[in-house]
Design a protein around this motif. Structure first.
Motif, PDB file in Angstrom:
ATOM      1  N   GLN A  51       4.489  23.817 -47.021  1.00  0.00           N
ATOM      2  CA  GLN A  51       5.748  23.401 -47.651  1.00  0.00           C
ATOM      3  C   GLN A  51       5.514  23.340 -49.150  1.00  0.00           C
ATOM      4  O   GLN A  51       4.604  22.639 -49.616  1.00  0.00           O
ATOM      5  N   VAL A  52       6.296  24.102 -49.896  1.00  0.00           N
ATOM      6  CA  VAL A  52       6.148  24.151 -51.345  1.00  0.00           C
ATOM      7  C   VAL A  52       7.320  23.407 -51.978  1.00  0.00           C
ATOM      8  O   VAL A  52       8.479  23.759 -51.763  1.00  0.00           O
ATOM      9  N   ASP A  53       7.004  22.359 -52.739  1.00  0.00           N
ATOM     10  CA  ASP A  53       8.049  21.588 -53.422  1.00  0.00           C
ATOM     11  C   ASP A  53       8.125  22.052 -54.876  1.00  0.00           C
ATOM     12  O   ASP A  53       7.101  22.324 -55.498  1.00  0.00           O
ATOM     13  N   TYR A  54       9.312  22.110 -55.388  1.00  0.00           N
ATOM     14  CA  TYR A  54       9.471  22.480 -56.797  1.00  0.00           C
ATOM     15  C   TYR A  54      10.797  21.926 -57.317  1.00  0.00           C
ATOM     16  O   TYR A  54      11.649  21.493 -56.548  1.00  0.00           O
ATOM     17  N   VAL A  59       7.418  29.225 -57.842  1.00  0.00           N
ATOM     18  CA  VAL A  59       7.220  28.002 -57.058  1.00  0.00           C
ATOM     19  C   VAL A  59       5.761  27.655 -56.770  1.00  0.00           C
ATOM     20  O   VAL A  59       5.451  26.500 -56.474  1.00  0.00           O
ATOM     21  N   ALA A  60       4.871  28.652 -56.825  1.00  0.00           N
ATOM     22  CA  ALA A  60       3.470  28.324 -56.479  1.00  0.00           C
ATOM     23  C   ALA A  60       2.527  29.452 -56.876  1.00  0.00           C
ATOM     24  O   ALA A  60       2.959  30.597 -57.086  1.00  0.00           O
ATOM     25  N   ALA A  61       1.254  29.102 -56.955  1.00  0.00           N
ATOM     26  CA  ALA A  61       0.217  30.121 -57.151  1.00  0.00           C
ATOM     27  C   ALA A  61      -0.143  30.675 -55.776  1.00  0.00           C
ATOM     28  O   ALA A  61      -0.210  29.921 -54.794  1.00  0.00           O
ATOM     29  N   GLN A 108       0.853  36.242 -45.283  1.00  0.00           N
ATOM     30  CA  GLN A 108       0.429  37.190 -44.244  1.00  0.00           C
ATOM     31  C   GLN A 108      -0.959  37.739 -44.595  1.00  0.00           C
ATOM     32  O   GLN A 108      -1.409  37.620 -45.732  1.00  0.00           O
ATOM     33  N   ALA A 109      -1.578  38.381 -43.587  1.00  0.00           N
ATOM     34  CA  ALA A 109      -2.923  38.935 -43.786  1.00  0.00           C
ATOM     35  C   ALA A 109      -2.934  39.995 -44.889  1.00  0.00           C
ATOM     36  O   ALA A 109      -3.934  40.160 -45.598  1.00  0.00           O
ATOM     37  N   SER A 149      -2.851  29.764 -47.720  1.00  0.00           N
ATOM     38  CA  SER A 149      -3.870  30.340 -46.838  1.00  0.00           C
ATOM     39  C   SER A 149      -3.173  31.217 -45.802  1.00  0.00           C
ATOM     40  O   SER A 149      -2.081  30.876 -45.322  1.00  0.00           O
ATOM     41  N   VAL A 150      -3.819  32.304 -45.467  1.00  0.00           N
ATOM     42  CA  VAL A 150      -3.242  33.250 -44.505  1.00  0.00           C
ATOM     43  C   VAL A 150      -2.961  32.557 -43.167  1.00  0.00           C
ATOM     44  O   VAL A 150      -3.829  31.874 -42.609  1.00  0.00           O
TER      45      VAL A 150
END
Ligand code: FES
Length: 182
Positions: free
Chosen positions: A76-79, A63-65, A101-102, A70-71
């Protein structure tokens, strides 16, 4: 006196030894044909209807790189997902919320509020997920901190591979206190 007078049933061929044998072989032939038909029909019926009975196929979707995330900042990731439902293959637009997460791990939440299934958003100022429908509020970890939502946000199975985030999309029953997968 004729032959049929001596053996009245010979003419029909039913009660002579030859007639009984014929009926027996007819019965055996019919039974064998029935068994062969059944042995062919059962796998065929299974082959035809099994895709329709199968649960919706689920698989990992890229779904994403990871470097797009960002931590501590939910995104929201659209796919586009390909969903196999019985014989039907459809492409649908999906969205998930990803929180990096960190330590580099990523938590992914279903985009549906656990109250009645509305879409929620991230409020950057309040650092909370907020649902516009009935006012449920969730913190960064998905815990309910306000409103009628009966359980935390639903976390989805996710993993990272070669710098990419992969998700297995699932849907859960809204309004239930426990997670019930649909
Ligand atoms: S659907 Fe979100 S609060 Fe009701």
């Amino acid at each position: 006196m004729s032959a049929s007078d001596l053996h009245p049933s010979d003419a029909s061929g039913l009660s002579t030894p030859a007639g009984t044998r014929r009926r027996f072989f007819q019965w055996v032939t019919s039974a064998a044909a029935g068994l062969i038909g059944l042995s062919l029909a059962i796998p065929l019926v299974g082959y035809v209807i099994s895709p329709a009975l199968k649960r919706r196929a689920q698989s990992w979707v890229d779904v994403a790189a990871l470097d797009e995330l960002s931590v501590g900042k939910p995104k929201q990731v659209d796919y586009v997902a390909t969903v196999q439902d019985g014989y039907l293959e459809t492409k649908t637009q999906k969205a998930v919320w990803a929180v990096k997460q960190a330590d580099g791990q990523v938590t992914v939440f279903s985009p549906m509020c656990t109250h009645l299934g509305c879409g929620y958003h991230w409020n950057e100022g309040e650092q909370k997920f907020k649902c516009p429908c009935h006012g449920s509020v969730f913190d960064l970890s998905g815990r309910v901190v306000g409103g009628p939502a009966p359980r935390p946000l639903d976390a989805l199975p996710s993993k990272t591979e070669n710098g990419r985030l992969l998700v297995m999309y699932k849907e859960f029953k809204s309004g239930a206190t426990g997670q019930v997968e649909l």
